[in-house]
Scaffold this active site. Structure first.
Site, PDB file in Angstrom:
ATOM      1  N   ALA A 235       0.860  -1.181   0.000  1.00  0.00           N
ATOM      2  CA  ALA A 235       0.000   0.000   0.000  1.00  0.00           C
ATOM      3  C   ALA A 235       0.891   1.224   0.000  1.00  0.00           C
ATOM      4  O   ALA A 235       2.019   1.209   0.515  1.00  0.00           O
ATOM      5  CB  ALA A 235      -0.920   0.001   1.222  1.00  0.00           C
ATOM      6  N   SER A 236       0.370   2.295  -0.568  1.00  0.00           N
ATOM      7  CA  SER A 236       1.139   3.531  -0.657  1.00  0.00           C
ATOM      8  C   SER A 236       0.224   4.691  -0.304  1.00  0.00           C
ATOM      9  O   SER A 236      -0.869   4.836  -0.868  1.00  0.00           O
ATOM     10  CB  SER A 236       1.701   3.723  -2.063  1.00  0.00           C
ATOM     11  OG  SER A 236       2.365   4.950  -2.171  1.00  0.00           O
ATOM     12  N   ALA A 237       0.636   5.476   0.676  1.00  0.00           N
ATOM     13  CA  ALA A 237      -0.134   6.635   1.099  1.00  0.00           C
ATOM     14  C   ALA A 237       0.719   7.884   0.947  1.00  0.00           C
ATOM     15  O   ALA A 237       1.874   7.828   0.501  1.00  0.00           O
ATOM     16  CB  ALA A 237      -0.602   6.470   2.545  1.00  0.00           C
ATOM     17  N   SER A 238       0.161   9.019   1.318  1.00  0.00           N
ATOM     18  CA  SER A 238       0.857  10.287   1.107  1.00  0.00           C
ATOM     19  C   SER A 238       2.039  10.447   2.046  1.00  0.00           C
ATOM     20  O   SER A 238       3.033  11.089   1.696  1.00  0.00           O
ATOM     21  CB  SER A 238      -0.117  11.451   1.302  1.00  0.00           C
ATOM     22  OG  SER A 238      -0.781  11.330   2.551  1.00  0.00           O
ATOM     23  N   GLN A 241       4.681   4.335   2.937  1.00  0.00           N
ATOM     24  CA  GLN A 241       4.206   3.169   2.206  1.00  0.00           C
ATOM     25  C   GLN A 241       4.643   1.907   2.937  1.00  0.00           C
ATOM     26  O   GLN A 241       5.579   1.921   3.736  1.00  0.00           O
ATOM     27  CB  GLN A 241       4.708   3.189   0.768  1.00  0.00           C
ATOM     28  CG  GLN A 241       6.193   3.334   0.574  1.00  0.00           C
ATOM     29  CD  GLN A 241       6.540   3.660  -0.876  1.00  0.00           C
ATOM     30  OE1 GLN A 241       6.066   4.646  -1.447  1.00  0.00           O
ATOM     31  NE2 GLN A 241       7.373   2.816  -1.478  1.00  0.00           N
ATOM     32  N   VAL A 242       3.922   0.817   2.653  1.00  0.00           N
ATOM     33  CA  VAL A 242       4.095  -0.433   3.394  1.00  0.00           C
ATOM     34  C   VAL A 242       4.636  -1.494   2.451  1.00  0.00           C
ATOM     35  O   VAL A 242       4.093  -1.723   1.359  1.00  0.00           O
ATOM     36  CB  VAL A 242       2.756  -0.884   4.011  1.00  0.00           C
ATOM     37  CG1 VAL A 242       2.924  -2.205   4.744  1.00  0.00           C
ATOM     38  CG2 VAL A 242       2.223   0.189   4.962  1.00  0.00           C
ATOM     39  N   LYS A 256       6.616  -0.382   7.463  1.00  0.00           N
ATOM     40  CA  LYS A 256       6.012   0.911   7.134  1.00  0.00           C
ATOM     41  C   LYS A 256       7.110   1.964   7.198  1.00  0.00           C
ATOM     42  O   LYS A 256       7.691   2.214   8.261  1.00  0.00           O
ATOM     43  CB  LYS A 256       4.888   1.241   8.116  1.00  0.00           C
ATOM     44  CG  LYS A 256       4.163   2.541   7.814  1.00  0.00           C
ATOM     45  CD  LYS A 256       3.014   2.758   8.789  1.00  0.00           C
ATOM     46  CE  LYS A 256       2.268   4.049   8.507  1.00  0.00           C
ATOM     47  NZ  LYS A 256       1.146   4.267   9.454  1.00  0.00           N
ATOM     48  N   ASP A 393      -9.359   6.331  14.552  1.00  0.00           N
ATOM     49  CA  ASP A 393      -9.490   6.525  13.098  1.00  0.00           C
ATOM     50  C   ASP A 393      -9.900   5.209  12.440  1.00  0.00           C
ATOM     51  O   ASP A 393      -9.148   4.625  11.657  1.00  0.00           O
ATOM     52  CB  ASP A 393      -8.162   7.026  12.526  1.00  0.00           C
ATOM     53  CG  ASP A 393      -8.293   7.479  11.073  1.00  0.00           C
ATOM     54  OD1 ASP A 393      -9.427   7.741  10.631  1.00  0.00           O
ATOM     55  OD2 ASP A 393      -7.265   7.558  10.389  1.00  0.00           O
TER      56      ASP A 393
END
Length: 664
Positions: A235-238, A241-242, A256, A393
């Site tokens: 997964a890739s976030a702002s 990424q993992v 992470k 969250d």
């Protein structure tokens, strides 16, 4: 020899300058900045010799290098002249302190650093404003701007433009939009619904950038820790990424890692967000109405924590401790020895996120899905009410559905904590709602949020009573979210302030409701709260816990209870003899004594300054008395000396007054 004499003279001059500077700070009685005090010392020292000669010549006391009067008289007049030059320098220092207080002008190094930061900020700020203008949002940052009662299509268009602007602006603004999407109590529904579409799935950083980041975070080569690591991220976030990896002993983990340079960019953007918030709070009505400055400051503090993975590590372990005996919810095991501010290593949990678990959920029966949603809600409610540590969250991407119908939690960057009084008050509020008791619900709400000034308690009771009647038969047409949205409206209308920890609890429940709706469409949060709330409250108030709490309080009261009969007997005897009295010790607080002492000193200094000034004027205008020199009466000399004292005392009063007001 001449060089040595010159050096000695320079050293003496410098010492004299610093002596004058220290004396100026001491006389004024406030911490005036050393640079300006030293400048004062140089000015006084430089002007002393030339001005002293001019004064003595005009007074007829010297002629060239020859003294015309007694040397002792010349010395006295010289000392008085130097004192008056010093006090005139003090007057200039006081004026400078009033106009530019100490600390208001940074030093050269600070000015250079500030100029560099402002140049970088200006470039980024210009880019952000251009993004807002490109999406048609410029009108909302102008002075006097209001959201107004826009039509539903117009508000929907604005919401889409705002979402796209956040996406274009980068990491911090995407995070800001996600936070705003949880504030249904402050923003119009159209804005909230659109901002919930903000996703952090972005193009992953290349392995050539990520590998050095992992190596730097580990402090050693990757192959000394991992047997293998996948270059393509799961997964890739702002922010990060993992990547899937395998430790040397064969255990499967996920790594992470924070994107390189994201900390620097996010810190800069947070500065701009706070700057924009201050402007909007100052010039726009809608900004003030939603408390935009407080929202921005809270968001900035939360995001700074999220950027530090050691905080997430502590949060993960704290939540795991609350779920140690839970068979439903699993938290990944962490490896603290491999973690750091930009790296987090955890055991891999199998399963699919709620957003990607449609096929897996389709294999569950309707009863199983309903039971799973209710069980998840009950466990989260238990975290909030019993343990006080909870995941704040719980959006669909942070909950994994596993084939054995257990659940895994991910991403503990945002974890809420409720203290014991807040948990008790929240439990009483839920219990009162369950019993349809508006009076008890109002009392619990005041205990939970605090009492605003000028609260209309009867008005709050009536408003909550209307809500309870409206939702008594079920969740209503808007679903269970309508109950909590209406409750938030009551909170805002009566000017309650929601503490950050309480807001986190409501945010967690609000995010969880949408997630559970994907697991079990039509999930009724209010019904689940009534169903599970009683069990959770009983767990939070177990008889043995209540007994231990009472025993602890009783142990603290024992000394008082042992002395109580003796004290009651003494009071009774005093009443019989007519000797009963109450003694109150005024000004017991040290701060009160310090405040009054400061006022008394200021008043006394003012009186002394006025008295010495009046006495000096009387002496200076006296026509009688002996003569110190043929042209200078002794009383006039004493008057000038006394006026010097009064002038210094007056300056001391003024500078202390302005020094205090500039810091309040």
């Amino acid at each position: 020899m001449e060089f040595a004499v010159g050096v000695s003279g320079s050293v003496i001059a410098v010492l004299f300058v610093f002596l004058l500077a220290g004396l100026a700070r001491r006389v004024l009685g406030v911490p005036v900045g050393w640079p300006r005090a030293v400048v004062l010392g140089f000015v006084v020292a430089g002007a002393t010799s030339s001005l002293l000669v001019i004064i003595l010549e005009r007074a007829g006391l010297v002629s060239g290098t020859r003294l015309l009067v007694d040397p002792g008289v010349v010395s006295l007049i010289g000392i008085l002249a130097i004192a008056w030059m010093f006090v005139l320098g003090l007057a200039g220092l006081v004026i400078l302190e009033v106009v530019l207080p100490t600390g208001s002008v940074p030093g050269p190094v600070a000015l250079l650093n500030r100029w560099r930061r402002q140049r970088r900020r200006a470039r980024r700020y210009t880019k952000i404003v251009a993004i807002a203008a490109r999406h048609g949002l410029g009108r909302f940052v102008r002075a006097g701007a209001r959201l107004g009662r826009s039509s539903e299509p117009a508000m929907a268009d604005t919401a889409v433009a705002l979402r796209r602007a956040f996406e274009d602006a980068g990491v911090a603004f995407v995070k800001l939009g996600q936070m705003l999407s949880t504030r249904r109590d402050l923003l119009p529904p159209a804005l909230v619904n659109e901002l919930t579409k903000l996703q952090e799935q972005v193009q992953p950083a290349p392995w050539s950038e990520i590998e050095p980041a992992i190596t730097t975070a580990l402090g050693r080569p990757i192959d000394e820790v991992f047997r293998s690591i996948e270059e393509v991220p799961l997964a890739s976030a702002s922010v990060g990424q993992v990547h899937q990896a395998r430790l040397l002993d064969g255990r499967e983990v996920v790594v992470k890692v924070q994107r390189p340079s994201v900390l620097k960019q996010t810190t800069s953007d947070l500065d701009i967000i706070l700057q924009l918030a201050r402007r909007l709070d100052r010039v726009t009505a809608w900004g003030r109405s939603i408390g935009i400055l407080g929202l921005a400051e809270g968001f900035a503090a939360s995001l700074r924590e999220e950027l530090d993975y050691t905080v997430e590590l502590d949060n993960t372990r704290a939540v795991a401790a609350t779920l140690a005996d839970d068979d439903l919810i699993k938290v990944p095991e962490t490896y603290p020895e491999l973690c750091g501010p930009t790296l987090l290593v955890m055991a891999k949990l199998d399963g699919a996120s709620v957003t990607a678990a449609a096929d897996l959920l389709a294999g569950f029966t309707e009863e199983q899905r309903a039971e799973l949603a209710t069980e998840i809600f009950g466990e989260v409610l238990r975290q909030i009410m019993v343990h006080g540590v909870f995941h704040a969250d719980l959006h669909p991407g942070n909950i994994l559905i596993r084939p054995d119908r257990t659940v895994g939690l991910l991403d503990f960057g945002s974890v809420g904590r409720l203290d014991s009084p807040a948990r008790t008050a929240l439990g009483l509020l839920l219990a009162a709602i369950d019993r349809n008791d508006p009076i008890a619900a109002t009392d619990a709400l005041i205990e939970l949020l605090g009492r605003p000034e000028g609260l209309d308690q009867r008005g709050v009771e009536r408003a909550i009573g209307e809500l309870l009647v409206r939702y008594r038969g079920g969740a209503g047409s808007r679903g269970s979210a309508g109950m909590f949205a209406s409750l938030f409206k009551v909170v805002l209308e009566h000017q309650f302030t929601v503490p950050a920890q309480v807001a986190a609890a409501f945010r967690a429940i609000g995010a969880l409701e949408g997630t559970l709706g994907l697991i079990n469409p039509g999930f009724d949060l209010l019904g689940a709260a009534k169903e599970r709330g009683a069990d959770v409250l009983r767990s939070a108030m177990r008889p043995e816990d209540v007994r231990q709490q009472l025993e602890g309080q009783l142990a603290g009261w024992m000394p008082m209870l042992q002395r109580l009969p003796q004290r009651l007997n003494k009071i009774t005897e005093d009443l019989e003899k007519g000797q009963f009295g109450i003694r109150v010790r005024a000004l017991a607080d040290e701060r009160d004594r310090a405040f009054l002492t400061g006022i008394a000193r200021q008043v006394m200094t003012t009186i002394l300054a006025a008295a010495t000034t009046i006495g000096a004027i009387m002496l200076m205008t006296s026509d009688t008395g002996p003569m110190l020199t043929p042209t200078l009466p002794l009383y006039a000399f004493l008057g000038y000396a006394l006026l010097f004292v009064g002038f210094v005392l007056g300056l001391r009063v003024l500078v202390r007054m302005f020094f205090r007001s500039s810091r309040e």
